[in-house]
Design an enzyme around this catalytic site. Structure first.
Site, short mmCIF file in Angstrom:
data_model
loop_
_atom_site.label_atom_id
_atom_site.label_comp_id
_atom_site.label_asym_id
_atom_site.label_seq_id
_atom_site.Cartn_x
_atom_site.Cartn_y
_atom_site.Cartn_z
N CYS A 140 3.33 -15.04 -1.45
CA CYS A 140 3.28 -15.32 -2.89
C CYS A 140 4.71 -15.62 -3.29
O CYS A 140 5.62 -14.85 -3.00
CB CYS A 140 2.73 -14.10 -3.63
SG CYS A 140 3.53 -13.64 -5.16
N CYS A 192 6.68 -13.19 -5.55
CA CYS A 192 6.94 -11.93 -4.83
C CYS A 192 8.03 -12.16 -3.79
O CYS A 192 8.89 -11.30 -3.56
CB CYS A 192 5.69 -11.43 -4.14
SG CYS A 192 4.22 -11.47 -5.15
C1 LIG Z 1 8.12 -7.90 -0.73
C2 LIG Z 1 6.90 -7.80 -1.60
C3 LIG Z 1 7.01 -8.07 -2.94
C4 LIG Z 1 5.89 -8.00 -3.76
N1 LIG Z 1 6.01 -8.31 -5.09
C5 LIG Z 1 4.92 -8.28 -5.87
C6 LIG Z 1 5.02 -8.68 -7.23
O1 LIG Z 1 6.08 -9.04 -7.74
N2 LIG Z 1 3.87 -8.65 -7.97
C7 LIG Z 1 2.65 -8.28 -7.44
O2 LIG Z 1 1.66 -8.27 -8.16
N3 LIG Z 1 2.55 -7.90 -6.14
C8 LIG Z 1 3.64 -7.90 -5.36
N4 LIG Z 1 3.52 -7.53 -4.05
C9 LIG Z 1 2.26 -6.95 -3.58
C10 LIG Z 1 2.23 -5.44 -3.89
O3 LIG Z 1 3.42 -4.79 -3.48
C11 LIG Z 1 1.07 -4.72 -3.20
O4 LIG Z 1 1.15 -4.94 -1.82
C12 LIG Z 1 -0.29 -5.15 -3.70
O5 LIG Z 1 -0.34 -5.01 -5.09
C13 LIG Z 1 -1.41 -4.32 -3.05
O6 LIG Z 1 -1.20 -2.95 -3.33
P1 LIG Z 1 -1.85 -1.75 -2.53
O7 LIG Z 1 -2.53 -0.84 -3.49
O8 LIG Z 1 -2.66 -2.27 -1.40
O9 LIG Z 1 -0.63 -0.90 -1.96
P2 LIG Z 1 0.76 -1.43 -1.44
O10 LIG Z 1 1.75 -1.35 -2.55
O11 LIG Z 1 0.58 -2.72 -0.75
O12 LIG Z 1 1.16 -0.31 -0.37
C14 LIG Z 1 0.70 -0.34 0.99
C15 LIG Z 1 0.81 1.05 1.58
O13 LIG Z 1 2.18 1.45 1.62
C16 LIG Z 1 2.31 2.82 1.30
N5 LIG Z 1 3.18 2.95 0.12
C17 LIG Z 1 2.97 2.45 -1.12
N6 LIG Z 1 4.02 2.69 -1.90
C18 LIG Z 1 4.90 3.37 -1.17
C19 LIG Z 1 6.19 3.92 -1.43
N7 LIG Z 1 6.79 3.78 -2.61
N8 LIG Z 1 6.82 4.57 -0.44
C20 LIG Z 1 6.24 4.72 0.78
N9 LIG Z 1 5.04 4.22 1.09
C21 LIG Z 1 4.38 3.55 0.13
C22 LIG Z 1 0.93 3.36 1.06
O14 LIG Z 1 0.46 3.94 2.25
C23 LIG Z 1 0.13 2.13 0.73
O15 LIG Z 1 -1.21 2.26 1.03
C24 LIG Z 1 4.63 -7.62 -3.21
C25 LIG Z 1 4.51 -7.34 -1.85
C26 LIG Z 1 5.63 -7.44 -1.04
C27 LIG Z 1 5.48 -7.15 0.42
#
Ligand SMILES: Cc1cc2nc3c(=O)[nH]c(=O)nc-3n(C[C@H](O)[C@H](O)[C@H](O)COP(=O)(O)OP(=O)(O)OC[C@H]3O[C@@H](n4cnc5c(N)ncnc54)[C@H](O)[C@@H]3O)c2cc1C
Length: 484
Positions: free
Chosen positions: A369, A372
């Site tokens: 994305c 992101c």
């Molecule tokens: C570099 C990057 C930038 C992004 N920027 C954006 C953006 O600007 N806007 C947007 O809408 N989405 C963004 N995303 C996507 C977003 O971060 C999530 O991946 C997405 O929203 C799905 O969230 P999720 O609930 O699956 O958990 P995710 O946030 O994907 O987390 C995945 C797993 O990591 C672990 N985890 C989560 N948070 C933490 C923490 N703080 N410390 C340690 N472990 C943790 C947990 O086990 C979790 O299940 C970005 C992703 C990446 C890789």
């Protein structure tokens, strides 16, 4: 006769009370679920008594830092947050040079590489002044490329000021070659706020999994050394900050394009894990330490964009921030980097961790994305710059002699600090309310549903006994029905 018998024994009035109690529980449940659906993510803040704050959840020293939570909150609210908000709007800090291509070195066959062509849509040179170094304007094709989500595309509009280049020296902590080339484009960060983009699912999960499992040694593990823990905490703190920005600016209703706060997401992804909150504070203090350590260098840097008034303002804002007396008095050394890389294995460990961080930096090219990817790259470069500042003096007294920063690194560093500062401020302001709403909300639901179920099963199983007990000398409802 039966009626008389009931009246004599007092069953009538008692049964009315039983029915009344059951109906009350039912009504309370309905009311609760209605309130919660109205609360949804927002709007319930007014209902919560502001006086019932209690003791702060986070207190004492931030782990591995030299500053406590209360001081961080106070300094951030009073000094850093307002200054940084102004600083990042200045022309110098609002343009970031970035290679937005999806150029993933780890899984080239991933379906998302279709994004590559779309992300680099060339625009006619005549659209921009020569000095803009081939910026690209958003086209309809770009929208198609963002996995169908227009909110994920980067707006490449620029205004009519560009700035002079600084020195171009490679950062050993990051993967990108920062020198100017055709792949680089300038982006106005103010037009591209970090917020919800709809990027989720396996592609996003794969990046985070790779960041944590492949590059950051698992933590907390007993064997993890201090330096590895720090790398983990930096990444986790950054991840918390990204999640907080998604929660703070979320697309609530796609049909009406309604944006607002998503407190449930804030709670589910960050607040319910205290270590993720403390990692955010840690990352904030780590980056703040890098900024204050490089104060002399940053003060003397050239903030020249060809707009003398704005550039003077930038210089003055930087000075105010770097030498703020409140900051110097309350938290003079937010993090003590001198204790790291000690012992015989220090240099080797440093090289390994540097390589791990470079891998994390390279992973940003796999983010499917564009927006992101932009913020991911900026913030990882910001962290890489903080690492470079903190660990490039090799014990020398005069950091200024060892340190050379690129303009883009300084832009990334200060914008990263601003992102972290916004997240700390959001958690301070909204965190307790979000916790009360979500925790209270689920507590009342669970409690009521459990009570209701217990009453029904208790009544079914003990109908006869209950009847007998009701006929006994009346006592408190709690004695008769201990389940309540
Ligand atoms: C570099 C990057 C930038 C992004 N920027 C954006 C953006 O600007 N806007 C947007 O809408 N989405 C963004 N995303 C996507 C977003 O971060 C999530 O991946 C997405 O929203 C799905 O969230 P999720 O609930 O699956 O958990 P995710 O946030 O994907 O987390 C995945 C797993 O990591 C672990 N985890 C989560 N948070 C933490 C923490 N703080 N410390 C340690 N472990 C943790 C947990 O086990 C979790 O299940 C970005 C992703 C990446 C890789």
């Amino acid at each position: 006769m039966v009626k008389k018998e009931i009246e004599k024994r007092g069953y009538g009035s008692r049964w009315i009370w039983v029915v009344f109690a059951l109906v009350s529980v039912f009504v309370a449940m309905v009311m609760s679920s209605r309130t919660s659906s109205k609360i949804g993510f927002f709007g319930a803040i007014d209902r919560v008594c502001p006086c019932s704050r209690g003791t702060p959840k986070y207190s004492g020293m931030v782990e591995d830092c030299c500053c406590d939570y209360e001081t961080v909150d106070h300094l951030n609210e009073e000094v850093l947050y307002p200054s940084l908000q102004e600083l990042v709007k200045t022309p110098f800090f609002r343009y970031f040079k970035v290679k937005l291509w999806c150029d993933c070195p780890f899984w080239p066959d991933d379906g998302m590489c279709r994004l590559r062509d779309c992300s680099v849509c060339e625009c006619p040179d005549s659209e921009f002044p020569e000095s803009f170094k081939k910026p690209r304007r958003l086209s309809m094709n770009d929208l198609v490329c963002q996995e169908g989500k227009p909110q994920a595309a980067v707006d490449r509009t620029l205004d009519s000021k560009a700035f002079r280049g600084w020195t171009e020296i490679d950062n050993p902590w990051t993967n990108d070659d920062e020198t100017d080339n055709d792949e680089m484009t300038y982006v106005n960060l103010q037009l591209n706020p970090e917020r919800y983009t709809g990027y989720t699912g396996p592609s996003a999960r794969r990046i985070w999994d790779a960041v944590y499992s492949e590059n950051c040694p698992k933590y907390p593990s007993q064997e993890s050394c201090q330096e590895e823990k720090i790398l983990y905490k930096l990444i986790s703190g950054l991840h918390s900050s990204i999640s907080i920005h998604i929660a703070a600016d979320y697309l609530l209703d796609e049909a009406t394009n309604l944006w607002g706060q998503n407190l449930t997401l804030l709670y589910d992804r960050v607040l319910q894990y205290p270590d993720r909150v403390s990692n955010l504070y840690f990352t904030y203090l780590f980056v703040l330490r890098a900024v204050t350590k490089a104060a002399d260098y940053l003060e003397q840097a050239e903030y020249d964009t060809g707009n003398p008034n704005e550039d003077l303002k930038t210089q003055s804002l930087m000075k105010q921030l770097l030498y703020n007396p409140k900051l110097q008095a309350a938290c003079p050394v937010p993090f003590d980097e001198a204790k790291l890389w000690k012992g015989q294995s220090g240099p080797e460990l440093k090289q390994n961790i540097q390589q791990q961080f470079r891998n994390i930096s390279a992973l940003m090219d796999c983010v499917g994305c564009e927006k992101c990817r932009l913020w991911g790259k900026l913030q990882v470069l910001g962290l890489g710059t903080a690492l470079k500042i903190l660990f490039s003096d090799n014990g020398q007294e005069n950091l200024g002699q060892a340190l050379q920063l690129q303009r883009n690194e300084v832009i990334a560093l200060m914008n990263l600090l601003n992102r972290l500062s916004e997240s700390v401020e959001f958690v301070r302001k909204i965190g307790p309310t979000a916790e009360r709403i979500i925790e209270g909300h689920s507590f009342s639901h669970i409690t009521l549903i459990r009570s209701w179920k217990k009453i029904l099963s208790y009544a079914a199983a003990n109908l006869f006994t209950m009847k007998t007990r009701l006929s006994e000398k009346p006592c408190s409802w709690f004695e008769k029905f201990p389940i309540l």
